[in-house]
Design an enzyme around this catalytic site. Structure first.
Site, PDB file in Angstrom:
ATOM      1  N   SER A  62       6.847  27.967 -31.331  1.00  0.00           N
ATOM      2  CA  SER A  62       7.854  28.269 -31.333  1.00  0.00           C
ATOM      3  C   SER A  62       8.326  29.230 -32.298  1.00  0.00           C
ATOM      4  O   SER A  62       9.921  28.183 -32.363  1.00  0.00           O
ATOM      5  CB  SER A  62       7.548  29.279 -29.621  1.00  0.00           C
ATOM      6  OG  SER A  62       6.386  28.509 -29.484  1.00  0.00           O
TER       7      SER A  62
HETATM    8  N1  SAH Z   1       5.293  23.778 -27.420  1.00  0.00           N
HETATM    9  C1  SAH Z   1       4.508  23.569 -29.306  1.00  0.00           C
HETATM   10  C2  SAH Z   1       3.842  25.207 -29.633  1.00  0.00           C
HETATM   11  C3  SAH Z   1       2.788  24.676 -29.911  1.00  0.00           C
HETATM   12  S1  SAH Z   1       1.735  26.154 -30.175  1.00  0.00           S
HETATM   13  C4  SAH Z   1       5.575  23.301 -30.073  1.00  0.00           C
HETATM   14  O1  SAH Z   1       7.170  22.569 -29.421  1.00  0.00           O
HETATM   15  O2  SAH Z   1       5.335  23.148 -30.811  1.00  0.00           O
HETATM   16  C5  SAH Z   1       0.907  26.005 -28.941  1.00  0.00           C
HETATM   17  C6  SAH Z   1       0.150  24.246 -28.998  1.00  0.00           C
HETATM   18  O3  SAH Z   1      -0.887  25.083 -27.992  1.00  0.00           O
HETATM   19  C7  SAH Z   1      -0.863  24.165 -30.085  1.00  0.00           C
HETATM   20  O4  SAH Z   1      -0.659  23.465 -30.727  1.00  0.00           O
HETATM   21  C8  SAH Z   1      -2.587  24.477 -29.019  1.00  0.00           C
HETATM   22  O5  SAH Z   1      -3.617  22.877 -29.826  1.00  0.00           O
HETATM   23  C9  SAH Z   1      -2.603  24.080 -28.454  1.00  0.00           C
HETATM   24  N2  SAH Z   1      -2.979  24.038 -27.138  1.00  0.00           N
HETATM   25  C10 SAH Z   1      -4.080  25.330 -27.197  1.00  0.00           C
HETATM   26  N3  SAH Z   1      -4.675  25.119 -26.058  1.00  0.00           N
HETATM   27  C11 SAH Z   1      -4.678  24.534 -25.175  1.00  0.00           C
HETATM   28  C12 SAH Z   1      -5.066  23.621 -24.317  1.00  0.00           C
HETATM   29  N4  SAH Z   1      -6.784  24.442 -23.950  1.00  0.00           N
HETATM   30  N5  SAH Z   1      -4.987  22.540 -23.695  1.00  0.00           N
HETATM   31  C13 SAH Z   1      -3.809  21.263 -24.349  1.00  0.00           C
HETATM   32  N6  SAH Z   1      -2.818  22.211 -25.248  1.00  0.00           N
HETATM   33  C14 SAH Z   1      -3.430  23.517 -26.022  1.00  0.00           C
END
Ligand code: SAH
Length: 211
Positions: A62
């Site tokens: 993000s």
């Molecule tokens: N907090 C992260 C943002 C990653 S983007 C950072 O600092 O980089 C969102 C993430 O949520 C992705 O890695 C995706 O695989 C994960 N995600 C999406 N749906 C999910 C679910 N149902 N359970 C766990 N993770 C999930």
């Protein structure tokens, strides 16, 4: 951190302060976290720009402003135990781990989880527990949580996460499909108070873990 990236991280924190981030401890955590560690080498030169960046598997790290804003909203009530949904690169987890005593984090893509775990270890952040699984279900046997942060957009607020909030616990979550809003939901007994923070754009919170 090396001299150059340390200066860049301090500059990024200054930009976030100008953009309205007020909590000094959050700015401090941004200033002391090497964001390039959470990216592929080819993108490292963009690590300290205030933009979202790809982390593989169609996912994104993000924008620093939104990481800082969500962190600020979450830590205002001084949570002891926090759950993050969507570990991704691990950057948000690294910021949170510097500010709360105990962090649990869930990711549905195994390869991202493995990398994130290594990065936090490298930064000597040892107060984080990792779970490979579906964030829609939360992590009930480690709860209840004083704070929960969801870093992917949910179509609706997951019931399990509301149930796993402690009394006066706070859930920070982007909700919506195309038009998303960041919500701050606070628990008072069986009542939940919801506040709209701002419009946001996240990748979707998907159902189920990826094999
Ligand atoms: N907090 C992260 C943002 C990653 S983007 C950072 O600092 O980089 C969102 C993430 O949520 C992705 O890695 C995706 O695989 C994960 N995600 C999406 N749906 C999910 C679910 N149902 N359970 C766990 N993770 C999930």
């Amino acid at each position: 951190m090396t001299g150059v990236s340390s200066t860049l991280a301090v500059n990024l924190a200054r930009k976030l302060a100008e953009a309205g981030i007020r909590e000094q401890v959050v700015l401090q955590a941004v200033a002391s976290t090497p964001r390039e560690l959470f990216l592929d080498a080819a993108l490292a030169h963009k690590a300290y720009e205030n933009t979202a960046l790809p982390i593989g598997q169609g996912q994104t790290l993000s924008q620093p402003y939104i990481v800082a804003r969500m962190t600020e909203l979450l830590i205002q009530s001084k949570p002891q135990k926090v759950l993050e949904i969507g570990t991704g690169s691990g950057y948000q987890a690294a910021i949170l781990a510097q500010l709360v005593p105990e962090l649990c984090t869930i990711e549905r893509i195994k390869s991202l989880q493995i990398q994130a775990r290594q990065r936090l270890k490298k930064l000597d952040l040892h107060n984080v527990s990792f779970k490979y699984g579906d964030g829609w279900k939360g992590w009930s046997n480690r709860g209840p949580y004083d704070g929960i942060m969801v870093t992917a957009a949910a179509s609706t607020v997951p019931e399990a996460l509301l149930n796993q909030l402690a009394e006066q616990g706070v859930l920070i979550i982007p909700v919506g499909d195309d038009a998303q809003q960041l919500l701050k939901i606070t628990r008072f007994g069986n009542e939940y108070h919801s506040e709209v923070i701002e419009a946001v754009k996240f990748v979707p919170l998907i159902n189920g873990e990826l094999a």
